[in-house]
Design an enzyme around this catalytic site. Structure first.
Site, mmCIF file in Angstrom:
data_model
loop_
_atom_site.group_PDB
_atom_site.id
_atom_site.type_symbol
_atom_site.label_atom_id
_atom_site.label_comp_id
_atom_site.label_asym_id
_atom_site.label_seq_id
_atom_site.Cartn_x
_atom_site.Cartn_y
_atom_site.Cartn_z
ATOM 1 N N ARG A 1 38.161 23.592 48.131
ATOM 2 C CA ARG A 1 37.686 23.811 46.755
ATOM 3 C C ARG A 1 37.628 22.528 45.938
ATOM 4 N NH1 ARG A 1 39.708 29.730 44.724
ATOM 5 N NH2 ARG A 1 38.541 30.864 46.295
ATOM 6 N N ASP B 1 39.358 33.770 29.524
ATOM 7 C CA ASP B 1 39.595 33.274 30.876
ATOM 8 C C ASP B 1 40.125 31.844 30.752
ATOM 9 O OD1 ASP B 1 38.504 34.447 33.800
ATOM 10 O OD2 ASP B 1 38.984 32.310 33.785
HETATM 11 C C1 SAM Z 1 39.015 37.680 40.428
HETATM 12 S S1 SAM Z 1 38.601 37.319 38.767
HETATM 13 C C2 SAM Z 1 38.678 38.939 38.041
HETATM 14 C C3 SAM Z 1 37.571 39.158 37.038
HETATM 15 C C4 SAM Z 1 37.526 40.547 36.408
HETATM 16 N N1 SAM Z 1 38.723 40.835 35.660
HETATM 17 C C5 SAM Z 1 37.301 41.608 37.457
HETATM 18 O O1 SAM Z 1 38.202 42.369 37.781
HETATM 19 O O2 SAM Z 1 36.159 41.683 37.986
HETATM 20 C C6 SAM Z 1 40.120 36.572 38.187
HETATM 21 C C7 SAM Z 1 39.946 35.742 36.928
HETATM 22 O O3 SAM Z 1 41.246 35.389 36.431
HETATM 23 C C8 SAM Z 1 41.194 34.083 35.919
HETATM 24 N N2 SAM Z 1 42.551 33.488 35.912
HETATM 25 C C9 SAM Z 1 43.285 33.062 36.964
HETATM 26 N N3 SAM Z 1 44.429 32.515 36.548
HETATM 27 C C10 SAM Z 1 44.422 32.605 35.196
HETATM 28 C C11 SAM Z 1 45.342 32.209 34.177
HETATM 29 N N4 SAM Z 1 46.491 31.603 34.471
HETATM 30 N N5 SAM Z 1 45.015 32.451 32.891
HETATM 31 C C12 SAM Z 1 43.842 33.065 32.581
HETATM 32 N N6 SAM Z 1 42.922 33.461 33.487
HETATM 33 C C13 SAM Z 1 43.232 33.229 34.784
HETATM 34 C C14 SAM Z 1 40.245 33.354 36.857
HETATM 35 O O4 SAM Z 1 39.670 32.204 36.268
HETATM 36 C C15 SAM Z 1 39.227 34.441 37.201
HETATM 37 O O5 SAM Z 1 38.049 34.329 36.435
#
Ligand code: SAM
Length: 287
Positions: A29, A138
């Protein structure tokens, strides 16, 4: 040699579990970042983050490169049905001019908050006299930029129920079929950067529903409990928390109780607002 300092940094900063087994993933990545900076290893990249005056800017690139942003429109649709058929009607049964507040926490590129907005706008069309507002956050600046534009491939929009396509504009270019969420819907969503690892969230509101789906799965259990507890400070008593279908909070040290598959509720203070289904009349349906 392992890049444990970099993995520790990612885990501490984002909460995302980074055991040594994930090092190959981290490497792949970050390949583009390493090339862009002209460094040849993860160790050298970590040294750059630890010492460069430009590290703050690079940390944002690291976040965008390392997070998993998989999402889709109407993913886990029963949770959107529950909002429209159970939660909102129960709010409207007690508060006539309510503004229903929803937080899409970990919203990725916007498909989740736009799905919620389309479903709520559709309900509003049939049952007028109330409003809704959505906060979508996010940690990744890259996905937030995409989310704000609200532009998607037409193929992605295939998951949106047909009647809700009224909330989309379609490009005329047959070579590159795109859709864009209509401006009136985009205006209902405030997109902001927020890291769940921050000790306090800069959010001055309490919500009726928080969607926290498919994010906690990347965190270890103590981090999951701490983040859910912090999120629940912004959930009104009696409010609902939605998590992903492959996640569970049952038996955990969190201030919500399980009420339906992947749906939890914060206990209400005093009298509970009952969940009642508000039937849409045939006349409203035709409107
Ligand atoms: C797999 S996606 C899920 C998106 C949506 N909630 C769904 O279920 O389709 C996970 C998201 O969590 C965000 N994320 C991961 N770690 C995070 C953090 N520490 N604080 C805020 N967002 C975070 C990532 O950037 C990503 O966009």
């Amino acid at each position: 040699m392992t890049a444990s300092a970099l993995r520790n940094r990612i885990q501490a900063q984002l909460g995302i579990m980074m055991p040594e087994t994930k090092e190959a993933l981290v490497r792949s990545r970050l390949q583009r970042r390493l090339a862009a900076l002209g460094v040849d290893s993860l160790e050298a990249y970590e040294r750059y983050l630890a010492t460069s005056p430009a590290a703050l800017e690079e940390l944002r690139e690291l976040v965008s490169a390392i997070t998993t942003n998989t999402t889709s429109f109407f993913r886990e649709a029963p949770q959107i049905d529950y909002l429209v058929e159970q939660i909102v009607p129960s709010i409207l049964a007690t508060e006539r001019y309510a503004t229903v507040k929803v937080w899409s926490a970990g919203c990725s590129s916007g498909e989740e908050p736009y799905s919620i907005a389309m479903a709520l706008a559709d309900l509003q069309r049939r049952v007028p006299g109330w409003d809704y507002a959505i906060l979508a956050t996010d940690v990744s600046p890259r996905v937030l930029d995409a989310a704000r534009t609200g532009v998607y491939l037409a193929d992605q929009a295939a998951a949106i129920p047909r009647p809700l396509h009224r909330y989309l504009m379609t490009s005329r270019d047959p070579e590159r079929p795109l859709v864009r969420v209509r401006p009136e819907l985009r205006a209902k969503i405030a997109f902001h950067e927020l890291n769940f690892m921050d000790p306090r969230y800069a959010v001055d509101d309490v919500f009726d529903v928080i969607y926290f789906r498919n994010v906690a799965i990347y965190f270890d259990p103590p981090t999951q409990d701490a983040v859910v507890t912090r999120l629940c400070r912004h959930l009104r008593p009696g409010g609902h928390l939605m998590i992903g279908h492959s996640e569970s909070l049952v038996g955990r040290d969190v201030p919500v109780r399980h009420v339906a598959p992947s749906i939890y509720r914060k206990p209400a203070r005093g009298r509970t607002r009952p969940i009642r289904v508000h039937r849409v009349t045939a006349e409203q349906e035709r409107a």
